[in-house]
Motif scaffolding. Structure first.
Motif, PDB file in Angstrom:
ATOM      1  N   LYS A 112       0.826  -1.206   0.000  1.00 36.67           N
ATOM      2  CA  LYS A 112       0.000   0.000   0.000  1.00 36.67           C
ATOM      3  C   LYS A 112       0.861   1.257   0.000  1.00 36.67           C
ATOM      4  CE  LYS A 112      -3.563   0.431   2.848  1.00 36.67           C
ATOM      5  NZ  LYS A 112      -4.354   0.715   4.085  1.00 36.67           N
ATOM      6  N   PRO A 120     -11.381   6.023  -2.081  1.00 42.96           N
ATOM      7  CA  PRO A 120     -11.359   4.648  -1.563  1.00 42.96           C
ATOM      8  C   PRO A 120     -11.008   4.544  -0.086  1.00 42.96           C
ATOM      9  CG  PRO A 120     -10.279   4.743  -3.695  1.00 42.96           C
ATOM     10  CD  PRO A 120     -10.544   6.156  -3.281  1.00 42.96           C
ATOM     11  N   SER A 121     -10.187   5.464   0.425  1.00 43.36           N
ATOM     12  CA  SER A 121      -9.850   5.425   1.846  1.00 43.36           C
ATOM     13  C   SER A 121     -11.061   5.735   2.710  1.00 43.36           C
ATOM     14  CB  SER A 121      -8.725   6.421   2.156  1.00 43.36           C
ATOM     15  OG  SER A 121      -7.516   6.014   1.567  1.00 43.36           O
ATOM     16  N   GLY A 161     -13.429   2.352   1.787  1.00 48.24           N
ATOM     17  CA  GLY A 161     -12.883   1.002   1.763  1.00 48.24           C
ATOM     18  C   GLY A 161     -13.247   0.141   2.955  1.00 48.24           C
ATOM     19  N   SER A 174      -7.011  -3.797   0.734  1.00 55.57           N
ATOM     20  CA  SER A 174      -6.247  -2.864   1.568  1.00 55.57           C
ATOM     21  C   SER A 174      -5.390  -1.937   0.712  1.00 55.57           C
ATOM     22  CB  SER A 174      -5.377  -3.647   2.549  1.00 55.57           C
ATOM     23  OG  SER A 174      -4.557  -2.780   3.310  1.00 55.57           O
ATOM     24  N   TRP A 184      -6.003  -1.013  -2.284  1.00 53.51           N
ATOM     25  CA  TRP A 184      -6.911  -0.104  -2.977  1.00 53.51           C
ATOM     26  C   TRP A 184      -7.249   1.114  -2.120  1.00 53.51           C
ATOM     27  CZ3 TRP A 184     -12.453   0.597  -2.282  1.00 53.51           C
ATOM     28  CH2 TRP A 184     -13.047   1.330  -3.309  1.00 53.51           C
ATOM     29  N   GLN A 185      -7.122   0.990  -0.808  1.00 51.42           N
ATOM     30  CA  GLN A 185      -7.395   2.106   0.103  1.00 51.42           C
ATOM     31  C   GLN A 185      -6.118   2.915   0.351  1.00 51.42           C
ATOM     32  OE1 GLN A 185      -9.386   0.546   3.658  1.00 51.42           O
ATOM     33  NE2 GLN A 185     -10.020  -1.224   2.474  1.00 51.42           N
ATOM     34  N   SER A 226      -5.267   7.773   1.801  1.00 51.49           N
ATOM     35  CA  SER A 226      -4.790   8.515   2.969  1.00 51.49           C
ATOM     36  C   SER A 226      -3.269   8.647   2.986  1.00 51.49           C
ATOM     37  CB  SER A 226      -5.296   7.834   4.247  1.00 51.49           C
ATOM     38  OG  SER A 226      -4.811   8.492   5.389  1.00 51.49           O
TER      39      SER A 226
END
Length: 315
Positions: free
Chosen positions: A104, A132-133, A136, A184, A186-187, A190
């Protein structure tokens, strides 16, 4: 009566009449404490109180229906000597943390480097990548993810266009955990925003000087960007690792709350939930929670102790 005694008596009377130091402090700070009172009540009643209660319950047998019975260290002894699911959940969680967090962060840094090049519509891209964050960890996204990686899901439909017969990714113990790792990754929004802010703080004249010395983009990244970005990398690594240890909703929804197939998605938090609300072993679940807290605390302490060897600050 002498003048000295009169002066002494007068000063004593003034001290007696004047308010004490504590009363003056209270008069000055009372409005502030009154405004903070709701926070103090919430902190004591909703944070400190439950924490201390959980610590007490971790040494008891408690099923929500009867009064807690003191058990000493029985819950912890059972956990480390006679609980195969504890070690299975720990193995799954550590595997998830080891692979999801670095991937990530690497993906987030790559996107941040791309956005840092000054493309048009940057605020729009930042918002889209950050979305996404926000979504997700929701139940809706977990359900959507389960449909995408099902036997007849979108992924297998795309593979079928190329003549590839894909498995049921979430039902295969060899691939089910990787679907959660991809979720995970994909998020990434942030940490990407934080990386982008850190990149904006690096002086551009350092890159110009390196270019004049013949350094290419790859060498500039390893010798300038990454060293100056290590404080941001350290911050993101700490935050994302803690979040990975606490991950619960995707595993709960995708596995149906069981951690199957064959406990391949049995996250530690999911096992804790099963013990607490599936079997009503609240005392044992509290012990599991405190072990998780200890693991996260040890990891954080180790990270701070070793950061001096690779995190470079301005001084």
């Amino acid at each position: 009566m002498t003048a000295r005694s009169l002066a002494t008596g007068a000063s004593s009377g003034e001290r007696a009449a004047s308010p004490s130091v504590w009363s003056r402090i209270w008069q000055n700070d009372a409005p502030g404490y009154l405004f903070l009172l709701p926070w103090f009540i919430g902190f004591l009643g909703l944070t400190i109180g439950p924490i201390l209660t959980s610590l007490y319950l971790s040494f008891t047998h408690f099923d929500l229906l009867t009064a807690p019975r003191w058990a000493g260290a029985d819950n912890y002894v059972r956990m480390f000597t006679n609980d195969a699911k504890f070690f299975a959940s720990m193995r799954v969680t550590v595997f998830f943390v080891i692979f999801s967090v670095p991937l990530k962060l690497a993906f987030a840094l790559a996107v941040a480097l791309l956005l840092n090049r000054g493309m048009r519509g940057l605020p729009l891209y930042r918002a889209l990548f950050y979305l996404p964050s926000l979504l997700g960890a929701s139940v809706a996204i977990a359900i959507l993810w389960r449909q995408i990686f099902a036997g007849d899901g979108l992924v297998n439909q795309v593979l079928a266009l190329f003549g590839i017969q894909g498995p049921s990714w979430i039902s295969n113990p060899n691939t089910s955990l990787w679907t959660l790792i991809f979720l995970s990754i994909w998020q990434f929004g942030s940490p990407m925003i934080i990386f982008l802010a850190g990149l904006r703080q690096i002086p551009q004249d350092m890159y110009e000087a390196a270019s004049l010395d013949g350094a290419g983009r790859w060498r500039q990244f390893w010798k300038i960007t990454l060293p100056l970005l290590t404080p941001v990398v350290f911050f993101n690594a700490i935050i994302q690792t803690i979040e990975a240890f606490k991950s619960f909703t995707p595993a709960f929804i995708i596995s149906g709350g069981t951690g199957n197939p064959i406990n391949s998605t049995l996250f530690y938090t999911l096992y804790l939930y099963q013990e607490a609300f599936g079997y009503f072993r609240m005392g044992y679940a509290s012990a599991l929670a405190w072990v998780l807290l200890a693991i996260v605390g040890l990891f954080t302490a180790f990270s701070f102790l070793t950061s001096k060897y690779w995190v470079h600050y301005d001084d």
